[in-house]
Write a protein that holds these residues in place. Structure first.
Motif, PDB file in Angstrom:
ATOM      1  N   ALA A  23     -44.375  34.454 -42.193  1.00 16.17           N
ATOM      2  CA  ALA A  23     -44.413  35.577 -41.269  1.00 16.17           C
ATOM      3  C   ALA A  23     -44.867  35.099 -39.898  1.00 16.17           C
ATOM      4  O   ALA A  23     -45.917  34.458 -39.776  1.00 16.17           O
ATOM      5  N   ALA A  24     -44.078  35.413 -38.878  1.00 22.22           N
ATOM      6  CA  ALA A  24     -44.369  34.971 -37.519  1.00 22.22           C
ATOM      7  C   ALA A  24     -44.892  36.122 -36.683  1.00 22.22           C
ATOM      8  O   ALA A  24     -44.443  37.265 -36.824  1.00 22.22           O
ATOM      9  N   SER A  25     -45.843  35.824 -35.817  1.00 21.73           N
ATOM     10  CA  SER A  25     -46.355  36.809 -34.872  1.00 21.73           C
ATOM     11  C   SER A  25     -46.705  36.106 -33.571  1.00 21.73           C
ATOM     12  O   SER A  25     -46.907  34.889 -33.535  1.00 21.73           O
ATOM     13  N   GLY A  26     -46.771  36.891 -32.483  1.00 20.00           N
ATOM     14  CA  GLY A  26     -47.141  36.327 -31.199  1.00 20.00           C
ATOM     15  C   GLY A  26     -46.014  35.626 -30.462  1.00 20.00           C
ATOM     16  O   GLY A  26     -46.256  34.962 -29.457  1.00 20.00           O
ATOM     17  N   LEU A  27     -44.790  35.749 -30.972  1.00 19.88           N
ATOM     18  CA  LEU A  27     -43.648  35.157 -30.298  1.00 19.88           C
ATOM     19  C   LEU A  27     -42.445  36.077 -30.465  1.00 19.88           C
ATOM     20  O   LEU A  27     -42.447  36.959 -31.328  1.00 19.88           O
ATOM     21  N   THR A  28     -41.440  35.871 -29.627  1.00 19.33           N
ATOM     22  CA  THR A  28     -40.187  36.613 -29.757  1.00 19.33           C
ATOM     23  C   THR A  28     -39.347  35.862 -30.789  1.00 19.33           C
ATOM     24  O   THR A  28     -38.739  34.838 -30.486  1.00 19.33           O
ATOM     25  N   PHE A  29     -39.332  36.364 -31.999  1.00 23.64           N
ATOM     26  CA  PHE A  29     -38.812  35.623 -33.140  1.00 23.64           C
ATOM     27  C   PHE A  29     -37.367  35.169 -32.938  1.00 23.64           C
ATOM     28  O   PHE A  29     -36.985  34.058 -33.323  1.00 23.64           O
ATOM     29  N   THR A  30     -36.556  36.010 -32.312  1.00 20.55           N
ATOM     30  CA  THR A  30     -35.134  35.674 -32.159  1.00 20.55           C
ATOM     31  C   THR A  30     -34.891  34.598 -31.110  1.00 20.55           C
ATOM     32  O   THR A  30     -33.753  34.153 -30.943  1.00 20.55           O
ATOM     33  N   ARG A  31     -35.909  34.165 -30.423  1.00 21.08           N
ATOM     34  CA  ARG A  31     -35.767  33.048 -29.486  1.00 21.08           C
ATOM     35  C   ARG A  31     -35.970  31.696 -30.170  1.00 21.08           C
ATOM     36  O   ARG A  31     -35.846  30.649 -29.514  1.00 21.08           O
ATOM     37  N   TYR A  32     -36.271  31.745 -31.461  1.00 22.70           N
ATOM     38  CA  TYR A  32     -36.637  30.515 -32.153  1.00 22.70           C
ATOM     39  C   TYR A  32     -35.741  30.253 -33.351  1.00 22.70           C
ATOM     40  O   TYR A  32     -35.476  31.147 -34.165  1.00 22.70           O
ATOM     41  N   ALA A  33     -35.314  28.993 -33.458  1.00 18.62           N
ATOM     42  CA  ALA A  33     -34.806  28.516 -34.732  1.00 18.62           C
ATOM     43  C   ALA A  33     -36.016  28.167 -35.588  1.00 18.62           C
ATOM     44  O   ALA A  33     -37.080  27.818 -35.069  1.00 18.62           O
ATOM     45  N   MET A  34     -35.853  28.262 -36.893  1.00 16.41           N
ATOM     46  CA  MET A  34     -36.972  28.045 -37.805  1.00 16.41           C
ATOM     47  C   MET A  34     -36.660  26.916 -38.776  1.00 16.41           C
ATOM     48  O   MET A  34     -35.491  26.667 -39.107  1.00 16.41           O
ATOM     49  N   GLY A  35     -37.721  26.273 -39.242  1.00 18.62           N
ATOM     50  CA  GLY A  35     -37.534  25.194 -40.193  1.00 18.62           C
ATOM     51  C   GLY A  35     -38.620  25.183 -41.240  1.00 18.62           C
ATOM     52  O   GLY A  35     -39.684  25.774 -41.063  1.00 18.62           O
ATOM     53  N   TRP A  36     -38.303  24.538 -42.349  1.00 13.84           N
ATOM     54  CA  TRP A  36     -39.286  24.255 -43.392  1.00 13.84           C
ATOM     55  C   TRP A  36     -39.393  22.739 -43.540  1.00 13.84           C
ATOM     56  O   TRP A  36     -38.375  22.028 -43.567  1.00 13.84           O
ATOM     57  N   PHE A  37     -40.617  22.280 -43.670  1.00 17.10           N
ATOM     58  CA  PHE A  37     -40.910  20.860 -43.883  1.00 17.10           C
ATOM     59  C   PHE A  37     -41.885  20.759 -45.042  1.00 17.10           C
ATOM     60  O   PHE A  37     -42.490  21.756 -45.453  1.00 17.10           O
ATOM     61  N   ARG A  38     -42.043  19.556 -45.569  1.00 18.17           N
ATOM     62  CA  ARG A  38     -43.029  19.352 -46.626  1.00 18.17           C
ATOM     63  C   ARG A  38     -43.705  18.003 -46.442  1.00 18.17           C
ATOM     64  O   ARG A  38     -43.119  17.068 -45.863  1.00 18.17           O
ATOM     65  N   GLN A  39     -44.919  17.919 -46.938  1.00 15.56           N
ATOM     66  CA  GLN A  39     -45.704  16.704 -46.762  1.00 15.56           C
ATOM     67  C   GLN A  39     -46.619  16.507 -47.960  1.00 15.56           C
ATOM     68  O   GLN A  39     -47.304  17.435 -48.396  1.00 15.56           O
ATOM     69  N   THR A  40     -46.615  15.273 -48.482  1.00 13.81           N
ATOM     70  CA  THR A  40     -47.557  14.884 -49.531  1.00 13.81           C
ATOM     71  C   THR A  40     -48.556  13.917 -48.923  1.00 13.81           C
ATOM     72  O   THR A  40     -48.263  13.266 -47.907  1.00 13.81           O
ATOM     73  N   PRO A  41     -49.746  13.811 -49.499  1.00 14.73           N
ATOM     74  CA  PRO A  41     -50.797  12.965 -48.919  1.00 14.73           C
ATOM     75  C   PRO A  41     -50.334  11.529 -48.693  1.00 14.73           C
ATOM     76  O   PRO A  41     -49.719  10.914 -49.569  1.00 14.73           O
ATOM     77  N   GLY A  42     -50.612  11.036 -47.497  1.00 14.86           N
ATOM     78  CA  GLY A  42     -50.278   9.656 -47.170  1.00 14.86           C
ATOM     79  C   GLY A  42     -48.854   9.434 -46.743  1.00 14.86           C
ATOM     80  O   GLY A  42     -48.459   8.299 -46.453  1.00 14.86           O
ATOM     81  N   LYS A  43     -48.068  10.512 -46.684  1.00 12.09           N
ATOM     82  CA  LYS A  43     -46.673  10.375 -46.288  1.00 12.09           C
ATOM     83  C   LYS A  43     -46.381  11.211 -45.056  1.00 12.09           C
ATOM     84  O   LYS A  43     -47.152  12.091 -44.681  1.00 12.09           O
ATOM     85  N   GLU A  44     -45.244  10.923 -44.435  1.00 11.44           N
ATOM     86  CA  GLU A  44     -44.846  11.677 -43.259  1.00 11.44           C
ATOM     87  C   GLU A  44     -44.360  13.074 -43.675  1.00 11.44           C
ATOM     88  O   GLU A  44     -43.991  13.313 -44.825  1.00 11.44           O
TER      89      GLU A  44
END
Length: 126
Positions: A23-44
């Protein structure tokens, strides 16, 4: 200020499903593309999926293609990640992110995103 708040993580057995929300707040949501990332300890932090501002285009990492689906509801300022057929190697902290540089483009580089959530843990037991 801008806030991205992820939810929906948890513990699931291999082969199961989870749906993450951001859930996004504080921005105009339609001005942004969105992404999902993941990270495990010690990795990028690795790219998982991205969606353009309108939802018309999406892109996925090869490791999740065919199993994960990204979507967004601009009326709710929310982006989702539906994760099916989960594997042990999907275990990670998942982050959502917003970028306004190319809202019609599919950006996979974490460094190009402007805002990040705090992350939600997904654990897949084998």
């Amino acid at each position: 200020q801008v806030q991205l708040v992820e939810s929906g993580g948890g513990l699931v057995q291999a082969g199961g499903s989870l749906r993450l929300s951001c859930a996004a707040s504080g921005l105009t949501f339609t001005r942004y593309a969105m992404g999902w990332f993941r990270q495990t300890p010690g990795k990028e932090r690795d790219f998982v999926a991205t969606i353009t501002w309108s939802g018309a285009s999406t892109a996925y990492a090869d490791s999740v293609k065919g199993r994960f689906t990204i979507s967004r509801d601009n009326a709710k300022n929310t982006v989702y990640l539906q994760m099916n057929s989960l594997k042990a190697e999907d275990t990670s902290v998942y982050y959502c992110a917003a970028q306004a540089r190319v809202r019609t483009g599919l950006i996979t580089g974490a460094g190009l995103y402007d805002y990040w959530g705090q992350g939600t843990q997904v654990t897949v037991s084998s």
